[in-house]
Design a protein around this motif. Structure first.
Motif, PDB file in Angstrom:
ATOM      1  N   PHE A 177       0.851  -1.348   0.014  1.00  0.00           N
ATOM      2  CA  PHE A 177      -0.087  -0.084   0.178  1.00  0.00           C
ATOM      3  C   PHE A 177       0.924   1.227  -0.090  1.00  0.00           C
ATOM      4  O   PHE A 177       0.503   2.347  -0.858  1.00  0.00           O
ATOM      5  N   ALA A 178       2.079   1.351   0.862  1.00  0.00           N
ATOM      6  CA  ALA A 178       2.607   2.642   0.931  1.00  0.00           C
ATOM      7  C   ALA A 178       3.362   3.043  -0.303  1.00  0.00           C
ATOM      8  O   ALA A 178       3.121   3.916  -0.747  1.00  0.00           O
ATOM      9  N   ALA A 179       3.870   2.047  -0.964  1.00  0.00           N
ATOM     10  CA  ALA A 179       4.678   2.226  -2.318  1.00  0.00           C
ATOM     11  C   ALA A 179       3.532   2.861  -3.433  1.00  0.00           C
ATOM     12  O   ALA A 179       3.937   3.738  -4.234  1.00  0.00           O
ATOM     13  N   ALA A 180       2.585   1.851  -3.200  1.00  0.00           N
ATOM     14  CA  ALA A 180       1.520   2.355  -4.329  1.00  0.00           C
ATOM     15  C   ALA A 180       0.883   3.766  -4.159  1.00  0.00           C
ATOM     16  O   ALA A 180       0.651   4.508  -5.027  1.00  0.00           O
ATOM     17  N   LEU A 181       0.804   3.989  -2.899  1.00  0.00           N
ATOM     18  CA  LEU A 181       0.305   5.719  -2.384  1.00  0.00           C
ATOM     19  C   LEU A 181       1.193   6.452  -2.942  1.00  0.00           C
ATOM     20  O   LEU A 181       0.831   7.549  -3.428  1.00  0.00           O
TER      21      LEU A 181
END
Length: 669
Positions: A177-181
């Motif tokens: 999630f963090a990288a995609a965000l």
């Protein structure tokens, strides 16, 4: 009606607006960047003003420069097209403040509906069903991660101010999630100047159905039926059609009424699109959720024009000039079926990486005039032969639109139109589009946004043009070119003619990545044989004029179109195509083995981030760098195990295609 308008965009939409304006007697002003100095839209308009350097932030997103250009040229209105500033309320208000008419909705409507979060809050208040998600303004990464857990994976992160699939990522698990965000927010900021995102549950097997709405300044608002835009790659539309297959009259009326109510809620004026996610129920009916509203004309508007017989750009100009809508709801009717294919400069076999280069050949299918539906197949494009496709803008080269009395006829016409579309000079998705059209799923309207993934085997593992046909095309073209240059004198021709005995001619070709020797043998009786390895085929070739050749190979006859640019040949058969390189044996004798384990840029672009530092040990497939090209981010992975010895570029640097981004050393023993 306006006497002069400025078109604050580029490419095919600028050409599209200019064409209607000219028909109505309205003069047009183009704006252009350094990269578009000789672009088609500049030539098509009556005047043109330079507004900055190639990157959009230094040209097409500089609304102050655009307003200055409009005022300096005496334009009375500004058409924003789509993308760039088309949904920017600050720009719309600035036009009004400068005494210019913004050919679109008022700034207040853009503010209310242009933000996905604000639009969803408005729809929720109006009772329109929404996809479960988080639509708030707080974009703290920790909060968004918690909301994603609450919603349940998979989730979809979407740029609140976005469109066109930019700033959008599907996330399957919390660890990603963090990288995609972060990637979504960077892309959203670069494309729209706003990094705000929302998070929603990812609906499995969703259909993307949108309603075209139109309002005027006299309080009237109507809808012009629906479009199905479900076939997508990387959250960007590939094929669009109207009407939506399987849509019942009752559901069409319900969705149309909801779309009109949404537009009326914000005092909407002009063209807009209300987009819905729909799920097919067990009984075949559709359950729909409001997704967003695009406060502008859409790329796919030509299919609506084809089935209604209307010119939506003309409607935009008339409404912006203060006129009433030309028709009321009860006067609108659907006629037949239309499909649009987006032709893009990209390589589907390499994950749809964007491509750049010069459009050396651009040949389109023949057009036929229909009384109600215009000249079809219709080709909307901002490029012609000899034009360069740059890395700074969207990858779309053209839109190909067909119409039929029903969907089956439209499908057949689209297949034929794609067959007759011949582009050379860079990778395009034309052959891929034709494979999509011929899948069982698309033919039977088994539609959802994952159709491309579901049909992977048919779309990415299709057999290429057979080597013997590719070779036959090169041979036929070479013999025809030589005959044209040398005339009919048998003593000077080099086609193998001999007074006594046979003769042989050798071609060294690169076919499907493999070097192969092709020989053409002219036998004593005058017959010709093509030899490829141990295989032999009788060959007869006759030039049909231009680049077309009638070829009989063995017992099969076909018309081949062949276009040559130096050593490279593009061979188009009715069922497939291929790019063939005719090699000079001396020049290519010392060619090496290629890049091997180097991490190189697969396309020209800008370095956004390095995900490893000098001295790091990395494994094959590990993400090492992020590049931005054509307004999209692309993650590059390690080609092998190794140690990062040196970063050869800095974040923000422009890199040419093939440029080595970092140096990998062998891992320590």
């Amino acid at each position: 009606m306006f006497k002069k308008i400025l078109i604050a965009n580029r490419g095919e939409i600028a050409c599209r607006v200019a064409t209607t304006a000219r028909r109505l007697g309205v003069r047009t002003v183009a704006v252009y960047s350094d990269a578009d100095r000789h672009a088609r839209h500049v030539q098509l308009c009556d005047e043109a003003v330079h507004i900055g350097a190639a990157p959009p932030r230094e040209s097409y997103l500089r609304w102050q420069a655009i307003i200055e250009a409009a005022l300096a040229t005496g334009a009375k209105a500004v058409h924003p097209g789509y993308g760039f500033l088309s949904e920017n309320e600050e720009f719309a208000q600035a036009c009004a403040d400068a005494g210019l008419v913004f050919i679109g909705p008022p700034a207040s409507a853009i503010a209310a509906m242009g933000s996905k979060s604000a639009a969803k809050a408005l729809m929720e208040k109006a009772g329109v069903p929404l996809v479960p998600g988080y639509h708030g303004r707080d974009n703290d990464p920790a909060l968004l991660a918690r909301e994603a857990e609450r919603i349940g994976y998979p989730v979809l992160i979407k740029a609140s101010a976005g469109g066109g699939g930019k700033g959008m990522r599907r996330v399957e698990r919390a660890a990603d999630f963090a990288a995609a965000l972060a990637s979504c927010q960077r892309e959203a900021q670069a494309s729209f100047g706003d990094a705000h995102v929302l998070v929603e549950r990812y609906v499995t097997r969703p259909r993307h159905i949108e309603i075209q709405v139109f309002g005027d300044s006299h309080g009237q608002c109507i809808h012009l039926f629906e479009r199905d835009c479900s076939v997508q790659r990387r959250h960007q539309k590939v094929l669009e059609e109207a009407p939506a297959p399987g849509m019942t009259a009752a559901r069409r009326a319900e969705m149309g009424a909801a779309a009109v109510a949404a537009a009326q809620a914000v005092g909407y004026v002009g063209a807009g699109t209300v987009e819905f996610i729909a799920e097919t129920l067990d009984d075949g009916d559709l359950r729909f959720y409001f997704m967003e509203m695009n406060t502008r004309l859409q790329v796919e508007h030509p299919v609506t024009e084809a089935v209604t017989g209307l010119d939506l750009v003309e409607w935009q100009l008339r409404v912006a000039a203060g006129e009433r809508l030309p028709k009321q709801q009860h006067e609108l009717h659907l006629h037949g079926h239309a499909i649009e294919a987006r032709i893009c400069a990209e390589n589907p076999d390499a994950g749809f990486l964007p491509a750049t280069g010069t459009l050396q050949v651009a040949r389109w299918p023949q057009h036929v005039a229909f009384e109600r539906h215009g000249v079809l197949p219709r080709v909307d494009s901002g490029f012609g032969e000899g034009d360069a496709i740059s890395p700074y803008y969207d990858s779309m080269v053209a839109k190909l639109i067909v119409w039929g009395a029903d969907r089956a006829q439209a499908l057949a016409r689209l297949d034929a139109a794609l067959r007759d579309t011949h582009l050379m000079g860079l990778h395009t998705n034309v052959a891929f589009l034709r494979r999509v059209v011929n899948t069982q799923a698309f033919a039977t309207a088994d539609l959802d946004t994952a159709l491309i993934e579901r049909e992977h085997a048919a779309l990415f593992e299709a057999p290429p043009l057979a080597a013997e046909w590719a070779a036959a095309g090169v041979v036929a073209h070479a013999l025809a070119q030589e005959a044209a240059l040398e005339g009919a004198d048998p003593w000077s021709r080099r086609d193998g003619w001999r007074l006594h005995g046979g003769a042989q001619r050798r071609f060294e070709l690169e076919l499907q990545g493999t070097r192969q020797v092709v020989t053409v043998q002219r036998l004593h009786d005058g017959d010709t044989v093509l030899c490829l390895g141990a295989q032999r085929w009788p060959l007869r070739a006759r030039a049909l004029g231009g680049d077309r050749h009638d070829v009989l190979l063995g017992t099969q006859r076909a018309t081949l179109s062949v276009y040559a640019d130096g050593e490279r040949h593009a061979v188009f058969a009715p069922w497939a195509s291929a790019v063939v390189t005719e090699l000079d044996p001396i020049a290519h004798a010392a060619d090496g083995a290629g890049a091997g384990g180097r991490l190189t840029a697969p396309m020209p672009g800008k370095v956004v981030a390095f995900l490893a530092a000098a001295g790091d040990t990395v494994q094959r497939g590990q993400a090492l760098a992020v590049m931005e090209a054509m307004k999209m981010e692309h993650t590059l992975t390690a080609p092998r195990d190794g140690v990062v010895a040196e970063l050869l570029y800095a974040v923000g640097d422009q890199v040419a295609e093939g440029g080595e981004l970092l140096r990998l050393a062998e891992p320590a023993a």
